[in-house]
Scaffold this motif. Sequence first.
Motif, PDB file in Angstrom:
ATOM      1  N   GLU A 107     -40.673  15.018 -22.901  1.00  0.00           N
ATOM      2  CA  GLU A 107     -39.630  14.740 -23.885  1.00  0.00           C
ATOM      3  C   GLU A 107     -38.234  14.612 -23.288  1.00  0.00           C
ATOM      4  N   ARG A 108     -37.914  15.425 -22.298  1.00  0.00           N
ATOM      5  CA  ARG A 108     -36.547  15.433 -21.763  1.00  0.00           C
ATOM      6  C   ARG A 108     -36.364  14.611 -20.501  1.00  0.00           C
ATOM      7  N   ALA A 109     -37.422  14.498 -19.702  1.00  0.00           N
ATOM      8  CA  ALA A 109     -37.282  13.793 -18.420  1.00  0.00           C
ATOM      9  C   ALA A 109     -38.019  12.463 -18.394  1.00  0.00           C
TER      10      ALA A 109
ATOM     11  N   LYS B 164     -44.555  19.527 -21.918  1.00  0.00           N
ATOM     12  CA  LYS B 164     -43.919  18.856 -23.056  1.00  0.00           C
ATOM     13  C   LYS B 164     -42.431  18.643 -22.782  1.00  0.00           C
ATOM     14  N   GLU B 165     -41.801  19.612 -22.171  1.00  0.00           N
ATOM     15  CA  GLU B 165     -40.391  19.485 -21.805  1.00  0.00           C
ATOM     16  C   GLU B 165     -40.187  18.329 -20.832  1.00  0.00           C
TER      17      GLU B 165
ATOM     18  N   ARG C 163     -41.108  21.613 -12.915  1.00  0.00           N
ATOM     19  CA  ARG C 163     -40.905  22.799 -13.744  1.00  0.00           C
ATOM     20  C   ARG C 163     -41.817  23.924 -13.267  1.00  0.00           C
TER      21      ARG C 163
ATOM     22  N   CYS D 153     -39.759  12.685 -11.903  1.00  0.00           N
ATOM     23  CA  CYS D 153     -38.626  12.843 -12.804  1.00  0.00           C
ATOM     24  C   CYS D 153     -38.257  14.305 -13.020  1.00  0.00           C
TER      25      CYS D 153
END
Length: 78
Positions: free
Chosen positions: A61-63, A57-58, A32, A29
């Motif tokens: 939470e976002r993907a 965490k990004e 980074r 997904c």
Amino acid sequence: RVGCLLSADKMVPVVEEKLRAYGLAARVCGIRTPAVPPDKGPKGAQALVRLYARLGKELVERAGAEVLVLAGGPLIGW
């Protein structure tokens, strides 16, 4: 859903190609990397853990990542 954490931007195309070749690209997904090269980034284990924790965490939470994979030579052993 898998999120990948890499140590350098230059590795992203290489990893993406390998994921496609192995038929795993649809499971990933997001990928980074830190905003700075590994040799310019934070020094010390605690600083590196904080940096990659923020990136992870990004992805969660976002993907929608359910699993995080650390990839790349500088991350061996983490």
